[in-house]
Design a protein around this motif. Structure first.
Motif, PDB file in Angstrom:
ATOM      1  N   ILE A 163     -38.362  71.778 -47.540  1.00 46.10           N
ATOM      2  CA  ILE A 163     -38.810  70.414 -47.817  1.00 46.10           C
ATOM      3  C   ILE A 163     -39.334  70.314 -49.240  1.00 46.10           C
ATOM      4  O   ILE A 163     -39.032  69.367 -49.979  1.00 46.10           O
ATOM      5  N   GLY A 204     -32.137  63.007 -45.946  1.00 44.13           N
ATOM      6  CA  GLY A 204     -32.944  62.832 -44.737  1.00 44.13           C
ATOM      7  C   GLY A 204     -32.120  63.016 -43.484  1.00 44.13           C
ATOM      8  O   GLY A 204     -32.529  63.697 -42.526  1.00 44.13           O
ATOM      9  N   ALA A 219     -37.921  61.722 -42.769  1.00 43.13           N
ATOM     10  CA  ALA A 219     -37.437  62.704 -43.742  1.00 43.13           C
ATOM     11  C   ALA A 219     -36.998  62.016 -45.028  1.00 43.13           C
ATOM     12  O   ALA A 219     -37.220  62.538 -46.133  1.00 43.13           O
ATOM     13  N   GLY A 235     -40.009  61.337 -47.075  1.00 46.25           N
ATOM     14  CA  GLY A 235     -40.510  62.577 -47.671  1.00 46.25           C
ATOM     15  C   GLY A 235     -39.695  63.011 -48.868  1.00 46.25           C
ATOM     16  O   GLY A 235     -40.244  63.410 -49.908  1.00 46.25           O
ATOM     17  N   PRO A 285     -46.807  66.280 -50.644  1.00 50.52           N
ATOM     18  CA  PRO A 285     -45.588  65.886 -49.920  1.00 50.52           C
ATOM     19  C   PRO A 285     -45.111  66.829 -48.811  1.00 50.52           C
ATOM     20  O   PRO A 285     -44.742  66.352 -47.738  1.00 50.52           O
ATOM     21  N   THR A 340     -44.980  65.318 -45.155  1.00 47.11           N
ATOM     22  CA  THR A 340     -43.651  65.177 -44.549  1.00 47.11           C
ATOM     23  C   THR A 340     -43.572  65.918 -43.224  1.00 47.11           C
ATOM     24  O   THR A 340     -43.053  65.390 -42.230  1.00 47.11           O
ATOM     25  N   SER A 374     -49.969  60.223 -43.208  1.00 45.67           N
ATOM     26  CA  SER A 374     -48.838  60.906 -43.834  1.00 45.67           C
ATOM     27  C   SER A 374     -47.870  59.904 -44.456  1.00 45.67           C
ATOM     28  O   SER A 374     -47.379  60.114 -45.579  1.00 45.67           O
ATOM     29  N   LEU A 414     -47.070  59.673 -48.575  1.00 44.71           N
ATOM     30  CA  LEU A 414     -45.718  59.743 -49.116  1.00 44.71           C
ATOM     31  C   LEU A 414     -45.349  58.454 -49.850  1.00 44.71           C
ATOM     32  O   LEU A 414     -44.695  58.494 -50.904  1.00 44.71           O
TER      33      LEU A 414
END
Length: 351
Positions: free
Chosen positions: A183, A216, A241, A244, A300, A304, A322, A326
């Motif tokens: 990630i 993602g 995703a 993120g 991040p 994520t 979260s 982001l």
């Protein structure tokens, strides 16, 4: 041909050694100093005395203990990510552990270990008490009754109820724990590739959007259909995703536009050197050294990972922080990206 001087070579070697030391420190210290640091857990009982009896040893071990009057209220708390699990204590002293392995395999194992230790202590104390009674008993019927009680005590075990489990293909959630580095590093590499291969600022912007969208879908696709760690709504989890990857991508692109290649170093420190080990994906934020777990959730990789975990296993509860973190990286990255002109200057110099 101009060659590098010994002084430059020595300086470079020392500098790289310092970087290596920082990397080793960032990756090893959180692991070495990890432990229970205010991990929220529950005790289900309506009896205040029983709660105090079980809460005290848990608090001494570093748990943040909360009392719940019913199993249903405790289950709601687990699903809302307020606690990682809970112990229920019956009137007869029997213990049941309600755990959520999908919230944290490490915490789940710690709770089960502690629960088994408490049950073992209870059995030892009860058998010692019965042993005194056996020593004083002379009646055969009484001795038989006491023997039966000892056998019943020996048969007692900690009852474990799983509330939130990983799929059978990856019961320990290893895929999610191992995902912290991809990630962090994947977003960084993607942004660098876009910055160096895509020409035009508008084109870089749309390339980052495309990378976040396709990346993602691809990231969650691998975790869900290849590794087998996820089993939730594929497209909903993919949205997390995408956010993120967009956060990482635009943040790196923004730093590059404002600072040039120096921005890559800052991004590498935040995303890889700090973001990866402090993500808490392999344990839990509350199991990292105090303060560092929370800091990791402001980066991040940690944000994520938490977003994907909560979208997949906890019905989207507790995603506010979260998602907010982001989104902030996306906004800051975009501001830097449109304010900076490093790529335009470099293109003009090449022309």
């Amino acid at each position: 041909m101009k060659v590098s001087s010994p002084k430059f070579i020595l300086t470079l070697a020392i500098g790289l050694t310092v970087v290596l030391g920082i990397m080793m420190t960032a990756f090893s210290l959180p692991a070495v100093n990890s432990g229970v640091n205010n991990v929220p857990v529950g005790v289900v009982t309506t009896d205040k005395a029983v709660y105090d009896k079980f809460a005290t040893p848990l608090e001494k071990k570093g748990f943040d203990v909360k009392q719940y009057k019913s199993v249903s209220s405790m289950k709601d708390a687990v699903n809302n990510r307020k606690v990682y699990g809970a112990f229920e204590v019956s009137n007869t002293g029997d213990m049941t552990l309600y755990k959520a392995t999908a919230a944290s395999t490490a915490v789940s194992q710690a709770l089960e270990t502690m629960g088994n230790a408490v049950v073992a202590q209870q059995k030892t104390a009860a058998k010692a008490q019965i042993a005194q009674m056996q020593a004083q008993a002379t009646d055969a019927t009484m001795l038989k009754t006491l023997d039966a009680k000892v056998q019943a005590i020996d048969a007692k075990t900690l009852k474990v109820v799983e509330l939130k489990a990983f799929p059978k293909a990856d019961p320990k959630g290893t895929g999610l724990a191992a995902g912290a580095l991809p990630i962090a590093l994947g977003g960084w590499i993607g942004a660098v590739a876009i910055a160096n291969t895509v020409k035009g600022k508008k084109q870089k912007f749309w390339a980052a959007i495309a990378f976040a969208f396709v990346g993602g879908l691809g990231l969650v696709g691998v975790i869900q259909f290849v590794v087998g760690t996820f089993n939730g709504n594929y497209f909903l989890t993919s949205l997390g995703a995408m956010l993120g990857i967009a956060a990482t991508g635009f943040f790196v692109l923004g730093l590059l536009e404002v600072m040039g290649n120096a921005g890559l170093g800052i991004a590498a420190v935040l995303l890889i050197l700090l973001g990866n080990p402090l993500s808490g994906l392999s344990s839990a934020p509350e199991m990292l050294p105090k303060g560092w777990g929370f800091f990791g959730q402001l980066l991040p990789p940690g944000a994520t990972g938490s977003l994907l975990r909560n979208l997949t296993f906890f019905d989207g509860h507790a995603i506010g922080m979260s998602a907010g973190v982001l989104s902030a990286y996306v906004i800051v990255g975009l501001i830097l990206f449109f304010l900076g002109h490093k790529s335009e200057i470099q293109n003009a110099e090449k022309a």
